[in-house]
Design an enzyme around this catalytic site. Structure first.
Site, PDB file in Angstrom:
ATOM      1  N   GLU A  90      47.406  32.707  43.419  1.00 33.78           N
ATOM      2  CA  GLU A  90      46.930  33.172  42.115  1.00 33.78           C
ATOM      3  C   GLU A  90      48.007  32.802  41.104  1.00 33.78           C
ATOM      4  O   GLU A  90      49.074  33.415  41.064  1.00 33.78           O
ATOM      5  CB  GLU A  90      46.702  34.696  42.104  1.00 33.78           C
ATOM      6  CG  GLU A  90      45.576  35.181  43.011  1.00 33.78           C
ATOM      7  CD  GLU A  90      44.186  34.991  42.408  1.00 33.78           C
ATOM      8  OE1 GLU A  90      44.074  34.551  41.243  1.00 33.78           O
ATOM      9  OE2 GLU A  90      43.200  35.279  43.118  1.00 33.78           O
ATOM     10  N   TYR A 107      42.807  43.581  47.004  1.00 34.77           N
ATOM     11  CA  TYR A 107      41.659  44.408  47.373  1.00 34.77           C
ATOM     12  C   TYR A 107      40.952  43.718  48.537  1.00 34.77           C
ATOM     13  O   TYR A 107      41.068  42.497  48.695  1.00 34.77           O
ATOM     14  CB  TYR A 107      40.683  44.575  46.199  1.00 34.77           C
ATOM     15  CG  TYR A 107      40.384  43.296  45.482  1.00 34.77           C
ATOM     16  CD1 TYR A 107      39.443  42.396  45.965  1.00 34.77           C
ATOM     17  CD2 TYR A 107      41.060  42.965  44.310  1.00 34.77           C
ATOM     18  CE1 TYR A 107      39.185  41.215  45.325  1.00 34.77           C
ATOM     19  CE2 TYR A 107      40.814  41.768  43.651  1.00 34.77           C
ATOM     20  CZ  TYR A 107      39.866  40.898  44.163  1.00 34.77           C
ATOM     21  OH  TYR A 107      39.615  39.713  43.530  1.00 34.77           O
ATOM     22  N   PHE A 122      44.170  34.689  37.997  1.00 37.83           N
ATOM     23  CA  PHE A 122      45.588  34.726  37.754  1.00 37.83           C
ATOM     24  C   PHE A 122      46.183  35.957  38.442  1.00 37.83           C
ATOM     25  O   PHE A 122      45.438  36.818  38.912  1.00 37.83           O
ATOM     26  CB  PHE A 122      45.874  34.772  36.234  1.00 37.83           C
ATOM     27  CG  PHE A 122      45.174  35.895  35.512  1.00 37.83           C
ATOM     28  CD1 PHE A 122      43.891  35.725  34.996  1.00 37.83           C
ATOM     29  CD2 PHE A 122      45.776  37.144  35.348  1.00 37.83           C
ATOM     30  CE1 PHE A 122      43.231  36.757  34.328  1.00 37.83           C
ATOM     31  CE2 PHE A 122      45.119  38.178  34.670  1.00 37.83           C
ATOM     32  CZ  PHE A 122      43.857  37.976  34.165  1.00 37.83           C
TER      33      PHE A 122
HETATM   34 ZN   LIG Z   1      39.515  32.937  41.600  1.00 46.59          ZN
END
Ligand SMILES: [Zn+2]
Length: 429
Positions: free
Chosen positions: A382, A360, A308
């Site tokens: 996401e 990241y 998420f």
């Molecule tokens: Zn994932």
């Protein structure tokens, strides 16, 4: 008596299923500078990091019960602020079971068209496969069910090809969407099932089927997904075994196993949740997805749906920008804006950007491999985690009341991507 026995059996099986998470605590960690971020993101005892900390976002981490005290002591000693969001995550798991069971009871009273998905629950693998089969049988002119191969444990890697021109119109771009590459990210499944419904059963935007062909794979990690239902709800990887004696740890993170920057931003520790496998494409699941990406050079959008974080991310995972970064960014903004326009007031706006800069660095991802395979508009979505103001985050857990809104909102983003593609192609022609 049989009824009572049924209740007893079910309660005990649920109890046993979540026992491994008993007294695991969910921490929200507020990092305030790069040093604290690096410290938090590099902790190497068995933490389950749900959200890496960034300058803009708190880290969210599930800490096993044996490490809760140690973790608190370390954060205190480093002067890092934190809040314990959930003292015992098993309570949250039982809440998810209860909310789903309540919906199932109500649903049993209705007679549903079985070609329409009940968007108040999460289908298990068998239900998904039955649904895909039924849709293909009911709409043979538009839908083809394809078995792309077998997973590590031998389950079918099913997907649908959706087209009103039998995939034979060379002028149409193809949009490829997959969900559940990470097993525990259950709320991503309704997004792909809803796309199928809107393209086949309940069509309200005819141009989406007239102007595009579609490939939709709802369960990209069937073994892990099955395990997340009956083994461990927070399982992320596939179920590759035989990696360590006695299988003390198993599973490969499929979203680190693609042949792109392989092993540069992932882990070679089998026990890690971002373990990249023994070699690029060591896993049958990533091989199937790779073969789809190479199957047709008309694939122009690839969406790998995760949860998420309210993010739309593009490559490269190394932090370098691809040549078409501007187009990726503009299309991403249009998709994000379309979702934000219909989202709930409490929900965060989507952020759009290069995955390494926003989140990241990561290597071996499906999104990056899509780009490498020649798909110009390749993204990781996401999806949002539910969080009402002042209430506890659900994270990977699903609130049944949020399933339909999540699917509908994501569909607005997918549509905006399709419209961007159509408009830019026409301008270029
Ligand atoms: Zn994932």
């Amino acid at each position: 008596m049989r009824w009572l026995l049924g209740i007893f059996v079910c309660v005990s099986c649920v109890y046993a299923r979540h026992e491994q998470y008993d007294k695991s605590a969910l921490f929200n960690v507020k990092v305030k500078d790069v040093e604290q971020i690096n410290y938090f993101n590099s902790l190497d005892y068995p933490l389950d990091i749900w959200m890496y900390a960034t300058q803009e976002r708190d880290g969210i981490v599930l800490v096993p019960k044996d490490y809760v005290q140690l973790f608190q002591d370390e954060l205190n000693s480093k002067g890092i602020e934190f809040v314990i969001e959930v003292e015992n995550i098993k309570d949250s798991l039982e809440l998810e079971d209860k909310l789903r069971a309540d919906k199932a009871r109500n649903r049993a009273m209705r007679s549903d068209n079985d070609l329409l998905v009940n968007f108040d629950d999460i289908y298990n693998l068998t239900e998904v496969n039955n649904y895909l089969k039924k849709i293909a049988e009911a709409y043979p002119d538009v839908v083809t069910l394809v078995n792309g191969g077998k997973s590590f444990e031998g389950r079918d890697m099913n997907y649908l090809k959706i087209s009103n021109s039998k995939f034979e119109d060379a002028s149409k771009p193809i949009i490829f969407i997959e969900s559940l590459l990470h097993a525990r990210e259950w709320v991503t499944l309704p997004a792909t099932l809803y796309a199928i419904e809107k393209l086949v059963v309940n069509v309200t935007d005819q141009y989406l089927i007239d102007d595009f062909d579609w490939i939709i794979m709802p369960v990209a990690n069937p073994d892990g997904y099955e395990f997340s239902h009956d083994g461990g709800r927070f399982w992320r990887k596939n179920r590759r075994n035989g990696l360590l004696p006695g299988d003390v740890c198993l599973g490969v993170d499929l979203n680190r196993n693609f042949d792109i920057f392989y092993s540069l931003g992932s882990s070679n520790n089998v026990c890690s949740d971002i373990y990249h496998g023994t070699s690029a494409f060591s896993e049958p699941e990533t091989q199937v997805i790779r073969d789809i990406l190479h199957s047709d050079d008309r694939i122009e959008i690839f969406l790998d749906i995760h949860s998420f974080g309210n993010l739309i991310l593009y490559g490269w995972g190394s932090g370098d920008l691809p040549e078409n970064a501007f187009a990726l960014h503009v299309a991403g903004i249009q998709m994000a804006t379309a979702i934000d326009e219909v989202k709930e007031d409490w929900n965060l706006n989507y952020r759009v950007g290069n995955s390494a800069l926003v989140l990241y660095p990561a290597s071996g991802t499906a999104m990056d491999y899509g780009l490498k395979a020649g798909v110009p508009l390749s993204y990781t979505y996401e999806l949002p985690a539910r969080r009402n103001s002042g209430s506890t985050i659900f994270g990977f857990l699903v609130d049944p009341d949020f399933i339909k809104p999540s699917a509908v909102q994501t569909w607005e983003g997918i549509k905006a991507g399709a419209i961007f593609l159509r408009n830019t192609r026409r301008n270029l022609a």
